[in-house]
Scaffold this motif. Structure first.
Motif, mmCIF file in Angstrom:
data_model
loop_
_atom_site.group_PDB
_atom_site.id
_atom_site.type_symbol
_atom_site.label_atom_id
_atom_site.label_comp_id
_atom_site.label_asym_id
_atom_site.label_seq_id
_atom_site.Cartn_x
_atom_site.Cartn_y
_atom_site.Cartn_z
ATOM 1 N N GLN A 176 0.661 -0.951 0.131
ATOM 2 C CA GLN A 176 -0.151 -0.490 0.235
ATOM 3 C C GLN A 176 0.941 1.437 -0.132
ATOM 4 O O GLN A 176 0.628 2.459 -0.291
ATOM 5 C CB GLN A 176 -1.319 -0.226 1.396
ATOM 6 N N LYS A 177 2.144 0.810 0.663
ATOM 7 C CA LYS A 177 3.112 2.443 0.449
ATOM 8 C C LYS A 177 3.901 2.316 -0.703
ATOM 9 O O LYS A 177 4.225 3.576 -1.169
ATOM 10 C CB LYS A 177 3.910 2.464 1.830
ATOM 11 N N VAL A 178 4.135 1.050 -0.989
ATOM 12 C CA VAL A 178 5.308 0.550 -1.826
ATOM 13 C C VAL A 178 4.191 1.477 -3.937
ATOM 14 O O VAL A 178 4.476 1.991 -4.401
ATOM 15 C CB VAL A 178 5.797 0.201 -2.388
ATOM 16 N N SER A 179 2.787 0.855 -3.945
ATOM 17 C CA SER A 179 2.304 0.995 -5.058
ATOM 18 C C SER A 179 1.398 1.221 -4.789
ATOM 19 O O SER A 179 0.433 0.215 -4.288
ATOM 20 C CB SER A 179 3.055 -0.194 -5.708
ATOM 21 N N PRO A 180 0.548 1.687 -4.891
ATOM 22 C CA PRO A 180 -1.225 2.126 -4.091
ATOM 23 C C PRO A 180 -2.029 2.188 -5.288
ATOM 24 O O PRO A 180 -3.196 0.866 -5.131
ATOM 25 C CB PRO A 180 -1.090 3.999 -3.646
ATOM 26 N N VAL A 181 -1.503 1.930 -6.613
ATOM 27 C CA VAL A 181 -2.224 1.553 -7.715
ATOM 28 C C VAL A 181 -2.945 -0.463 -7.349
ATOM 29 O O VAL A 181 -3.734 -1.037 -7.875
ATOM 30 C CB VAL A 181 -2.048 2.034 -8.714
ATOM 31 N N ALA A 182 -1.292 -0.639 -7.177
ATOM 32 C CA ALA A 182 -0.986 -2.116 -7.558
ATOM 33 C C ALA A 182 -2.243 -3.186 -5.855
ATOM 34 O O ALA A 182 -2.731 -3.491 -6.382
ATOM 35 C CB ALA A 182 -0.001 -2.964 -7.320
ATOM 36 N N HIS A 183 -2.229 -1.859 -4.964
ATOM 37 C CA HIS A 183 -2.730 -2.700 -3.678
ATOM 38 C C HIS A 183 -4.383 -2.840 -4.170
ATOM 39 O O HIS A 183 -5.035 -3.668 -3.133
ATOM 40 C CB HIS A 183 -2.224 -1.612 -2.319
ATOM 41 N N LYS A 184 -4.533 -1.489 -4.243
ATOM 42 C CA LYS A 184 -5.781 -1.533 -4.737
ATOM 43 C C LYS A 184 -6.817 -1.660 -5.458
ATOM 44 O O LYS A 184 -7.863 -2.859 -5.401
ATOM 45 C CB LYS A 184 -6.776 0.144 -4.993
ATOM 46 N N HIS A 185 -6.338 -2.423 -6.589
ATOM 47 C CA HIS A 185 -6.280 -3.613 -7.453
ATOM 48 C C HIS A 185 -6.893 -4.658 -7.063
ATOM 49 O O HIS A 185 -6.932 -5.675 -7.341
ATOM 50 C CB HIS A 185 -5.482 -4.027 -8.729
ATOM 51 N N LEU A 186 -5.458 -4.819 -6.018
ATOM 52 C CA LEU A 186 -5.943 -6.572 -5.761
ATOM 53 C C LEU A 186 -6.774 -6.470 -4.220
ATOM 54 O O LEU A 186 -7.535 -7.675 -4.404
ATOM 55 C CB LEU A 186 -4.647 -6.702 -4.881
ATOM 56 N N SER A 187 -7.078 -5.599 -3.629
ATOM 57 C CA SER A 187 -8.074 -5.467 -2.562
ATOM 58 C C SER A 187 -9.223 -5.941 -3.692
ATOM 59 O O SER A 187 -10.376 -6.596 -3.333
ATOM 60 C CB SER A 187 -7.727 -4.251 -1.985
ATOM 61 N N GLN A 188 -9.683 -5.301 -4.375
ATOM 62 C CA GLN A 188 -10.800 -5.070 -5.309
ATOM 63 C C GLN A 188 -10.865 -6.438 -5.742
ATOM 64 O O GLN A 188 -12.163 -7.010 -6.379
ATOM 65 C CB GLN A 188 -11.108 -3.812 -6.361
ATOM 66 N N GLN A 189 -10.144 -6.822 -6.299
ATOM 67 C CA GLN A 189 -9.625 -8.705 -6.868
ATOM 68 C C GLN A 189 -10.500 -9.867 -5.704
ATOM 69 O O GLN A 189 -9.966 -10.829 -6.219
ATOM 70 C CB GLN A 189 -8.717 -8.865 -8.147
ATOM 71 N N LYS A 190 -10.015 -9.582 -4.408
ATOM 72 C CA LYS A 190 -10.002 -9.795 -3.832
ATOM 73 C C LYS A 190 -9.468 -11.431 -3.525
ATOM 74 O O LYS A 190 -9.457 -12.240 -3.519
ATOM 75 C CB LYS A 190 -11.828 -10.379 -3.302
ATOM 76 N N ILE A 191 -7.917 -10.595 -3.981
ATOM 77 C CA ILE A 191 -7.041 -12.066 -4.038
ATOM 78 C C ILE A 191 -6.231 -12.405 -3.084
ATOM 79 O O ILE A 191 -5.393 -11.158 -2.724
ATOM 80 C CB ILE A 191 -5.964 -11.246 -5.749
ATOM 81 N N ASP A 192 -5.883 -13.412 -2.649
ATOM 82 C CA ASP A 192 -5.209 -13.191 -1.402
ATOM 83 C C ASP A 192 -4.477 -12.892 -1.967
ATOM 84 O O ASP A 192 -3.596 -14.026 -2.784
ATOM 85 C CB ASP A 192 -5.859 -14.832 -0.548
ATOM 86 N N PRO A 193 -2.885 -12.607 -0.760
ATOM 87 C CA PRO A 193 -1.387 -12.823 -0.855
ATOM 88 C C PRO A 193 -0.663 -14.096 -1.121
ATOM 89 O O PRO A 193 -0.036 -14.440 -2.114
ATOM 90 C CB PRO A 193 -0.725 -12.325 -0.043
ATOM 91 N N LEU A 194 -1.691 -14.848 -0.623
ATOM 92 C CA LEU A 194 -1.147 -16.797 -0.769
ATOM 93 C C LEU A 194 -1.289 -17.057 -1.577
ATOM 94 O O LEU A 194 -0.607 -17.817 -2.496
ATOM 95 C CB LEU A 194 -1.578 -17.700 0.789
ATOM 96 N N LEU A 195 -1.982 -16.604 -3.111
ATOM 97 C CA LEU A 195 -2.237 -17.177 -4.202
ATOM 98 C C LEU A 195 -1.520 -16.904 -5.147
ATOM 99 O O LEU A 195 -1.110 -17.715 -6.327
ATOM 100 C CB LEU A 195 -3.474 -16.884 -4.946
ATOM 101 N N TYR A 196 -0.300 -15.649 -4.530
ATOM 102 C CA TYR A 196 0.905 -15.437 -6.238
ATOM 103 C C TYR A 196 2.032 -15.128 -5.184
ATOM 104 O O TYR A 196 3.184 -15.319 -5.607
ATOM 105 C CB TYR A 196 -0.049 -14.203 -6.251
ATOM 106 N N MET A 197 2.536 -15.199 -3.355
ATOM 107 C CA MET A 197 3.663 -14.934 -3.202
ATOM 108 C C MET A 197 4.220 -16.458 -2.455
ATOM 109 O O MET A 197 5.335 -16.268 -2.130
ATOM 110 C CB MET A 197 3.560 -14.424 -2.142
ATOM 111 N N THR A 198 2.919 -17.556 -1.583
ATOM 112 C CA THR A 198 3.553 -18.530 -1.836
ATOM 113 C C THR A 198 4.953 -19.053 -2.664
ATOM 114 O O THR A 198 5.903 -19.144 -1.870
ATOM 115 C CB THR A 198 2.562 -19.714 -1.350
#
Length: 432
Positions: A176-198
């Motif tokens: 959210q501090k580094v890239s608010p645009v990316a944070h907002k998009h992932l929040s709207q799509q309801k993508i859990d961090p586990l789906l891409y960062m594990t």
């Protein structure tokens, strides 16, 4: 072992004596065709009748379908200079870690020379200390893995992956501090961090990035700790989803996840990625502060963590301080030594140098009328060496400089010396 990346094979050795990443480029004289011929000699591809293959700068066999594109070229002269500097650091590791840790960090960011990378990782991770503490048990690679699991990423491989889930929340909050645009998009799509960062975090990007980039990331990771893993993840998210133009092709959850699984080669390229990671302002303090916040949220919503892992250590310096090497610490060694069974007499009164003691004793002798003549050179030499507490054998007992044998060590002892000289152990100076 074959290593394949991308669609094109590695490029021919560059001109000007630069390191192209192949063993053939180090051979004097042959042209590109001759270098290709050398690369195929004795290889598995020749024995099995397959197409000709080359070897990249990391020692991996690269086939016609297996290069990752252009690699960062390092001139041979620069590489040799780096090797010399790293050899000096490794041979004086404790001194460098104690006084010049920032220099080590900068050199890790530039990249550890391939010929010394394995040895450097052992020193950085503390694996060498573990190996010395457990002689004959397993090899260097094993203890390096132990350090990763227990010091750098504790709890990552435990049941239910609670530590990974917690770090996923930390990563998403930092985004959210580094890239608010990316944070907002992932929040709207309801993508859990586990789906891409594990896979990113559990494998430290070894299954995501090109091999050259993996090695550079691990160079910094072993030196600076888990903050490098967070920084890499944030850089990838920022450049993959950090602008409205990039989000045009990511209208849904499926498209977004596919974008993160098929990252652009540009943002994974060695030089670009390392520069972005170094410049990203995410510190250990920020990570630990966010860790406490997410831990409290976890406890409020899910209860206590079932995994009780030790706190992770942020890099080589913290690991060395927690587990110092078995090397003995240098201590001051006095030049005047007593025999093992001789007691150490206590020092009383203010210490006076031998010359000052001689002058006072001569004044006392003259005042009492017992001074006949100055001492001989041999007597003066003995008096100076022993602090004037070890009189020569021909000194009469009535002489003022005579010392009662009952108050001192035996006169014929080769180790006999004065109390004044023994105080040198306290002041770390020796008067002779």
């Amino acid at each position: 072992m074959a290593k394949s990346h991308g669609e094109n094979g590695p490029r021919a050795p560059a001109a000007g004596g630069s390191l192209s990443g192949t063993r053939e480029s180090l051979a004097p004289g042959p042209d590109a065709a001759a270098a290709d011929e050398l690369s195929s000699l004795g290889s598995d591809s020749e024995a099995n009748g397959f197409a000709e293959r080359r070897i990249d700068k990391f020692g991996f066999i690269v086939g016609s379908q297996g290069a990752e594109g252009a690699l960062e070229e390092v001139p041979l002269e620069v590489l040799r200079q780096r090797e010399s500097k790293w050899l000096d650091m490794l041979n004086n590791w404790d001194k460098w870690m104690a006084k010049k840790h920032k220099k080590i960090r900068l050199r890790c960011q530039k990249g550890i020379p391939p010929s010394l990378r394995g040895r450097a990782w052992q020193y950085l991770s503390g694996g060498k200390v573990k190996l010395q503490q457990n002689p004959g048990k397993f090899d260097q690679a094993f203890w390096c893995l132990v350090q990763i699991c227990e010091k750098y990423l504790p709890g990552y491989y435990s049941e239910k992956l609670e530590a990974i889930q917690l770090d996923g929340e930390i990563l998403f909050s930092l985004l959210q501090k580094v890239s608010p645009v990316a944070h907002k998009h992932l929040s709207q799509q309801k993508i859990d961090p586990l789906l891409y960062m594990t896979e990113w975090f559990m494998c430290a990007f070894s299954r995501t990035l090109p091999w050259s980039s993996v090695l550079r990331v691990w160079d910094m990771f072993f030196c600076e700790g888990v903050k490098i893993i967070f920084r890499v993840g944030l850089v990838l998210l920022k450049h993959a989803l950090g602008s409205p133009e990039k989000l045009k092709a990511c209208q849904g959850q499926y498209e977004t996840i596919e974008r993160l699984r098929s990252l652009s080669p540009k943002i994974m390229q060695e030089a670009f990625l390392v520069q972005e990671v170094v410049e990203l302002p995410v510190t250990e303090r920020q990570i630990e502060r966010e860790h406490l916040i997410q831990l409290r949220r976890w406890q409020d919503t899910r209860g206590e963590l079932q995994c009780h892992s030790p706190p992770r250590l942020h890099g080589a310096k913290a690991i060395l301080e927690a587990e110092p090497g078995p090397w003995p610490t240098l201590q001051p060694s006095p030049s005047i030594r007593l025999p093992p069974d001789a007691p150490l007499p206590g020092s009383k009164g203010k210490y006076k140098p031998p010359k000052q003691v001689q002058k006072e004793q001569r004044k006392q002798a003259k005042a009492s009328g017992q001074w006949d003549k100055p001492p001989t050179p041999s007597q003066a030499k003995v008096a100076a060496a022993a602090g004037d507490a070890c009189p020569p054998r021909d000194v009469h007992p009535k002489d003022p400089v005579y010392q009662d044998p009952q108050d001192s060590a035996p006169q014929d002892s080769a180790y006999h010396c004065s109390q004044e000289s023994l105080t040198s152990q306290e002041s770390e100076d020796t008067y002779l």
